[in-house]
Motif scaffolding. Structure first.
Motif, mmCIF file in Angstrom:
data_model
loop_
_atom_site.group_PDB
_atom_site.id
_atom_site.type_symbol
_atom_site.label_atom_id
_atom_site.label_comp_id
_atom_site.label_asym_id
_atom_site.label_seq_id
_atom_site.Cartn_x
_atom_site.Cartn_y
_atom_site.Cartn_z
ATOM 1 N N ASP A 257 0.839 -1.200 0.000
ATOM 2 C CA ASP A 257 0.000 0.000 0.000
ATOM 3 C C ASP A 257 0.877 1.253 0.000
ATOM 4 O OD1 ASP A 257 -2.587 0.906 -0.103
ATOM 5 O OD2 ASP A 257 -2.808 1.097 2.079
ATOM 6 N N THR A 258 2.153 1.099 -0.423
ATOM 7 C CA THR A 258 3.112 2.203 -0.282
ATOM 8 C C THR A 258 3.819 2.524 -1.591
ATOM 9 O OG1 THR A 258 3.535 1.729 2.066
ATOM 10 C CG2 THR A 258 5.263 2.912 0.890
ATOM 11 N N LEU A 259 3.775 3.797 -1.968
ATOM 12 C CA LEU A 259 4.593 4.313 -3.063
ATOM 13 C C LEU A 259 5.964 4.651 -2.474
ATOM 14 C CD1 LEU A 259 4.710 5.564 -6.020
ATOM 15 C CD2 LEU A 259 4.193 7.741 -4.920
ATOM 16 N N LEU A 260 7.011 4.011 -2.975
ATOM 17 C CA LEU A 260 8.366 4.235 -2.459
ATOM 18 C C LEU A 260 9.184 5.011 -3.489
ATOM 19 C CD1 LEU A 260 10.692 3.572 -0.349
ATOM 20 C CD2 LEU A 260 11.236 1.633 -1.839
ATOM 21 N N VAL A 261 9.799 6.106 -3.016
ATOM 22 C CA VAL A 261 10.667 6.925 -3.872
ATOM 23 C C VAL A 261 12.039 6.978 -3.200
ATOM 24 C CG1 VAL A 261 11.005 9.212 -4.911
ATOM 25 C CG2 VAL A 261 8.670 8.337 -4.528
ATOM 26 N N GLY A 316 16.853 14.106 -16.248
ATOM 27 C CA GLY A 316 16.052 14.915 -15.327
ATOM 28 C C GLY A 316 16.875 15.414 -14.154
ATOM 29 N N GLY A 317 16.209 16.218 -13.326
ATOM 30 C CA GLY A 317 16.863 16.758 -12.129
ATOM 31 C C GLY A 317 16.003 16.508 -10.904
ATOM 32 N N GLN A 318 16.501 16.915 -9.747
ATOM 33 C CA GLN A 318 15.730 16.754 -8.503
ATOM 34 C C GLN A 318 14.434 17.559 -8.554
ATOM 35 O OE1 GLN A 318 19.125 17.990 -6.204
ATOM 36 N NE2 GLN A 318 19.399 15.966 -5.307
ATOM 37 N N ILE A 319 14.413 18.576 -9.394
ATOM 38 C CA ILE A 319 13.242 19.437 -9.565
ATOM 39 C C ILE A 319 12.056 18.674 -10.182
ATOM 40 C CG2 ILE A 319 13.650 20.301 -11.924
ATOM 41 C CD1 ILE A 319 13.615 23.149 -10.526
ATOM 42 N N ASP A 320 12.355 17.507 -10.773
ATOM 43 C CA ASP A 320 11.304 16.706 -11.426
ATOM 44 C C ASP A 320 10.655 15.681 -10.496
ATOM 45 O OD1 ASP A 320 11.854 17.989 -13.904
ATOM 46 O OD2 ASP A 320 13.541 16.638 -14.241
ATOM 47 N N ILE A 321 11.180 15.537 -9.285
ATOM 48 C CA ILE A 321 10.654 14.492 -8.384
ATOM 49 C C ILE A 321 9.206 14.776 -7.991
ATOM 50 C CG2 ILE A 321 10.917 13.393 -6.104
ATOM 51 C CD1 ILE A 321 13.999 13.814 -6.437
ATOM 52 N N MET A 322 8.932 16.000 -7.528
ATOM 53 C CA MET A 322 7.583 16.326 -7.038
ATOM 54 C C MET A 322 6.504 16.181 -8.119
ATOM 55 S SD MET A 322 4.987 18.711 -6.615
ATOM 56 C CE MET A 322 5.329 20.444 -6.504
ATOM 57 N N PRO A 323 6.694 16.729 -9.345
ATOM 58 C CA PRO A 323 5.638 16.544 -10.360
ATOM 59 C C PRO A 323 5.420 15.079 -10.740
ATOM 60 C CG PRO A 323 7.242 18.205 -11.074
ATOM 61 C CD PRO A 323 7.762 17.637 -9.789
ATOM 62 N N THR A 324 6.493 14.278 -10.726
ATOM 63 C CA THR A 324 6.359 12.854 -11.076
ATOM 64 C C THR A 324 5.548 12.121 -10.009
ATOM 65 O OG1 THR A 324 8.550 12.999 -12.132
ATOM 66 C CG2 THR A 324 7.660 10.796 -11.759
ATOM 67 N N VAL A 325 5.853 12.413 -8.734
ATOM 68 C CA VAL A 325 5.123 11.788 -7.617
ATOM 69 C C VAL A 325 3.661 12.241 -7.625
ATOM 70 C CG1 VAL A 325 4.973 11.664 -5.086
ATOM 71 C CG2 VAL A 325 7.202 11.451 -6.209
ATOM 72 N N ALA A 326 3.437 13.541 -7.872
ATOM 73 C CA ALA A 326 2.063 14.071 -7.901
ATOM 74 C C ALA A 326 1.237 13.367 -8.979
ATOM 75 C CB ALA A 326 2.089 15.581 -8.144
ATOM 76 N N ASN A 327 1.827 13.152 -10.149
ATOM 77 C CA ASN A 327 1.117 12.447 -11.228
ATOM 78 C C ASN A 327 0.707 11.041 -10.785
ATOM 79 O OD1 ASN A 327 0.244 11.884 -14.012
ATOM 80 N ND2 ASN A 327 2.033 10.562 -14.073
ATOM 81 N N LEU A 328 1.647 10.312 -10.167
ATOM 82 C CA LEU A 328 1.350 8.944 -9.722
ATOM 83 C C LEU A 328 0.264 8.925 -8.653
ATOM 84 C CD1 LEU A 328 5.008 7.602 -9.672
ATOM 85 C CD2 LEU A 328 3.143 6.673 -11.079
#
Length: 419
Positions: A257-261, A316-328
């Motif tokens: 039940d966990t999204l792991l990044v 990509g860069g660290q700046i792309d982590i949040m939008p990718t997680v938000a999409n998922l």
């Protein structure tokens, strides 16, 4: 442009909670939108963790066996680069949660710790998640006691909770971090709430000394006493500890039940000169070009229910982590200002890096460009071969655009309301 702020939304205006969808993988044509909707979120920031040890074996021993296994059931992005400024580890936490550029010569925690910053924790607070961040150092280090409320984390857990038990580097070991905190997460889940936890794992911090009782990775004699050997042992320990986190989540029936990044915060090995670089190459048996290799960090995202891994070659860069997680998570960012892009639905790559490189340095799909005194005397390095290549006219356009993007990002930060 792939890295300009999202359309719409005033500075500081955060989105309403998304309404969600019955077709999670194809909302508004976006791949994987909502693939991890309503899941717990665990984001692990690994200290000084570069990408090159992943998949590497020395003397027949895998350096990162746990990550190598996880990659087989995850999205793995091998071409991600650090973007931190002076705030180093704390800046990495800031970027991953906001998709905003650090200003470079000031730590974001010090400079903007008094603001109310739109962020992943704030988005998830609105969706009734419990948001917390944990590391085993003192929270005042890098002014994190200001940074965490600025980012909207509901609570933080630091040294006072872990009590320096099993001390490595700055505080309790990664194993203690992942084990002692598990009751807190299980308690949240028992209340039928979702959690978002960001772990800041520190055991692989310089000077990379893993105590003997932890059975550091046995390395060939040639590595003895070298910073490279110490580094690989620290990375191997951080990887093994990550395995403890996975086992703990499985034992509490939270794993499915966990999204792991998982991502690295910044470089660990930056050779001082050509001789040191050659020695490193000889030891690890792979090319180690400066400036590219040190800045290349891993990013891995494991979505529950997706059993087949995918290697995604997008730069990509660290700046792309949040939008990718938000999409998922099925969160629409239309009314949020951000400067990265969702790597699962990415367009053209263009993002900047300053502080560890001169202002105006950028990555696009092909090169890392580093200006000299201006654009004209700059150098471009091919991202695949890591060798210098001739400048193309479009690089000048990218150079100007990145300077504008960073200016916009800085103005956006200045415009945010104080708490």
């Amino acid at each position: 442009s792939g890295s300009s702020p999202a359309a719409g939304g005033e500075s500081g205006v955060s989105p309403e909670p998304p309404t969600g969808s019955r077709h999670p993988h194809h909302v508004s044509g976006k791949r994987y939108f909502g693939a991890a909707k309503n899941k717990h979120v665990v984001i692990v920031q690994l200290e000084a963790f570069q990408n090159f040890p992943i998949g590497l074996s020395i003397g027949g021993k895998e350096i990162t066996p746990v990550l190598n296994r996880l990659i087989r059931e995850s999205f793995y992005f091998p071409r991600i680069y650090q973007q931190i400024g002076k705030g180093n580890t704390a800046d990495a936490e800031f970027i991953a949660n906001t998709s905003v550029y650090p200003v470079g010569f000031e730590a974001m925690s010090t400079e903007y710790g008094d603001r109310e910053i739109p962020s992943l924790p704030r988005l998830l607070n609105r969706l009734n998640y419990e948001t917390l961040t944990m590391h085993t150092n003192e929270v005042k280090f890098w002014d994190r006691d200001k940074l965490y409320p600025a980012l909207g984390f509901q609570r933080y857990v630091d040294k006072t909770f872990f009590n320096d038990e099993d001390f490595i580097a700055f505080g309790s070991s990664d194993e203690v971090l992942y084990t002692k905190s598990m009751d807190l997460l299980a308690d949240i889940a028992k209340q039928n709430k979702k959690f978002y936890v960001q772990y800041v794992a520190m055991s692989s911090h310089h000077p990379f000394k893993i105590p003997q009782p932890k059975n550091p990775l046995p390395l060939p004699e040639s590595f003895k006493g070298s910073i490279v050997g110490d580094y690989l042992q620290a990375v191997n320990y951080a990887d093994r500890a990550l395995g403890v986190l996975v086992e703990n989540l499985k034992a509490r029936h939270l794993w499915e039940d966990t999204l792991l990044v998982v991502y690295g915060d910044h470089f660990g090995l930056l050779p001082k000169n050509e001789e040191e670089r050659r020695t490193m190459e000889k030891l690890i048996g792979i090319p180690y070009h400066k400036p590219l290799q040190p800045f290349n960090i891993p990013l891995l995202i494991r979505v529950p229910g997706e059993s087949k891994g995918q290697v995604i070659d997008k730069v990509g860069g660290q700046i792309d982590i949040m939008p990718t997680v938000a999409n998922l998570l099925g969160i629409d960012l239309d009314r949020q200002n951000y400067f990265g892009q969702d790597l699962l639905n990415a367009g053209k790559t263009l993002f900047g890096m300053r502080y560890y490189l001169p202002p105006g340095s950028f990555f696009n799909d092909e090169v890392l460009f580093i200006p000299g005194k201006s654009y004209e005397d700059g150098k471009a390095f091919d991202l695949k071969t890591q060798k210098p290549v001739p400048l193309k006219p479009e690089y000048e356009t990218d150079y100007k655009q990145v300077i504008e993007l960073e200016k916009m990002s800085d103005s956006y930060m200045k415009s945010l309301p104080k708490r």
